[in-house]
Design a protein around this motif. Structure first.
Motif, PDB file in Angstrom:
ATOM      1  N   LYS A  40     -94.416   9.974  14.785  1.00 48.39           N
ATOM      2  CA  LYS A  40     -93.021  10.385  14.805  1.00 48.39           C
ATOM      3  C   LYS A  40     -92.895  11.695  14.041  1.00 48.39           C
ATOM      4  N   VAL A  41     -92.366  12.715  14.682  1.00 51.50           N
ATOM      5  CA  VAL A  41     -92.265  14.042  14.056  1.00 51.50           C
ATOM      6  C   VAL A  41     -91.206  13.997  12.961  1.00 51.50           C
TER       7      VAL A  41
ATOM      8  N   PRO B  54     -86.628   9.135  20.416  1.00 55.52           N
ATOM      9  CA  PRO B  54     -87.031   9.750  19.139  1.00 55.52           C
ATOM     10  C   PRO B  54     -88.143  10.781  19.353  1.00 55.52           C
ATOM     11  N   PRO B  55     -88.356  11.682  18.381  1.00 56.30           N
ATOM     12  CA  PRO B  55     -89.379  12.726  18.531  1.00 56.30           C
ATOM     13  C   PRO B  55     -90.780  12.169  18.305  1.00 56.30           C
TER      14      PRO B  55
ATOM     15  N   ALA C  30     -97.895  26.451  16.209  1.00 57.90           N
ATOM     16  CA  ALA C  30     -96.877  25.497  15.752  1.00 57.90           C
ATOM     17  C   ALA C  30     -97.575  24.391  14.971  1.00 57.90           C
ATOM     18  N   TRP C  31     -96.824  23.721  14.094  1.00 61.42           N
ATOM     19  CA  TRP C  31     -97.351  22.514  13.464  1.00 61.42           C
ATOM     20  C   TRP C  31     -96.290  21.416  13.469  1.00 61.42           C
ATOM     21  N   PHE C  32     -96.771  20.158  13.434  1.00 63.20           N
ATOM     22  CA  PHE C  32     -95.909  18.983  13.429  1.00 63.20           C
ATOM     23  C   PHE C  32     -96.420  18.025  12.353  1.00 63.20           C
ATOM     24  N   ASP C  33     -95.576  17.710  11.392  1.00 63.17           N
ATOM     25  CA  ASP C  33     -95.934  16.781  10.324  1.00 63.17           C
ATOM     26  C   ASP C  33     -95.308  15.430  10.675  1.00 63.17           C
ATOM     27  N   CYS C  34     -96.128  14.412  10.835  1.00 66.45           N
ATOM     28  CA  CYS C  34     -95.678  13.149  11.427  1.00 66.45           C
ATOM     29  C   CYS C  34     -95.943  11.943  10.531  1.00 66.45           C
ATOM     30  N   SER C  35     -95.119  10.935  10.702  1.00 62.53           N
ATOM     31  CA  SER C  35     -95.432   9.610  10.189  1.00 62.53           C
ATOM     32  C   SER C  35     -96.093   8.835  11.320  1.00 62.53           C
TER      33      SER C  35
END
Length: 311
Positions: free
Chosen positions: A135-136, A47-48, A114-119
């Motif tokens: 997790k992305v 998973p990412p 860049a951006w990454f919105d994660c749980s």
């Protein structure tokens, strides 16, 4: 086993070149919070997953560890001010940036690399830090170059390449060093009572490792090469100079003499260009905000490309 000096260990960790990010989330009251971090890495594509390390002493510790998610904003080359803002106790950090809620809810910035919105996937104990594994859920690649960081200073890859390209001429190339240690700079005697920066000539194919070898052999001290500080052409002598910021290790130098940054013997320096370099270094080292000069021995431009991130 000998005790490890935390400051020395931190400096050694700082040899690793990283990018610069701002980690963001919302606190329990719904207010955006964030901090500058370079302890970020990707973990998995499937998973990412990614991770970032968070100090237990951080003022954002409770908000980040209780939040359902967080975002990683990889800053671009032009966003050193954003990094500094989120590294300091500024009253309203988010008032200085253009941001919005990401698809998963955490604050994401405009114009980042860049951006990454994660749980939040899990939180792992890591001594005086915890490791946030996210997790992305959504991301955006801005395509711009990221802002770099190593040994306490920023660097911008495109500007460094521009400086090296400027030195690629038919002229003789001289590599010099502003070789510092504990608030002092090493100067070598060019002739009796006349001082200069330690330097060596580069031949085709040589890089900064040639300067490092020269410094180590000449001084008998550990030497590490930092970032380019000045690139200039001496038009009268047909020589191209590339000057690096360097660090020397402990011990008495076999060659040269250390002078305090605030007491440099500028009236005994061999040439005016070196005097300008040392004056600028003395001024910039007060705040740790260094630049890169590109030009010739008479005129040019200082690009503000470096500074310290406060813990």
């Amino acid at each position: 086993m000998a005790a490890i000096d935390p400051r020395a260990l931190r400096d050694a960790f700082g040899a690793f070149l990283t990018g610069v990010t701002v980690v963001t989330t919302h606190d329990t009251a719904g207010q955006p919070v964030g901090f500058t971090a370079n302890s970020f890495t990707s973990v998995s594509l499937d998973p990412p997953l990614l991770l970032v390390c968070l100090a237990r002493s951080s003022r954002n510790f409770e908000a980040l560890t209780k939040a359902q998610g967080f975002a990683i904003n990889i800053l671009s080359e032009t966003q050193k001010d954003v990094s500094n803002t989120f590294a300091r106790p500024v009253e309203d950090r988010f008032a200085t940036v253009d941001w919005k809620r990401g698809p998963h809810g955490a604050p994401v910035f405009s114009e980042v690399a860049a951006w990454f919105d994660c749980s939040t996937e899990t939180i792992v104990d890591g001594g005086d830090h915890v490791i946030l594994i996210g997790k992305v859920e959504a991301f955006e690649n801005g395509k711009s170059n990221g802002l770099g960081y190593a040994r306490g200073s920023y660097f911008t890859p495109s500007l460094a390449q521009k400086a090296v390209s400027a030195a690629g001429s038919e002229a003789t190339v001289i590599a010099g060093a502003v070789a510092a240690r504990d608030g002092e700079v090493l100067l070598v005697e060019k002739e009796a009572g006349v001082y200069a920066l330690p330097s060596c000539e580069l031949v085709s194919g040589d890089g900064p490792e040639r300067l490092q070898k020269y410094l180590s052999e000449a001084t008998h001290l550990p030497a590490s090469i930092g970032f380019i500080y000045s690139v200039y052409e001496d038009t009268t002598a047909s020589k191209q100079h590339i000057v690096y910021r360097c660090q020397l290790g402990p011990g008495e130098p076999a060659t040269g003499r250390f002078f305090a940054v605030d007491a440099l013997p500028l009236t005994t320096i061999a040439d005016a260009a070196t005097v300008d370099i040392l004056r600028r270094y003395a001024a910039e080292s007060v705040l740790g905000n260094f630049g890169m000069y590109v030009g010739n021995e008479r005129s040019g431009r200082v690009h503000p490309v470096a500074g310290k991130v406060q813990p």
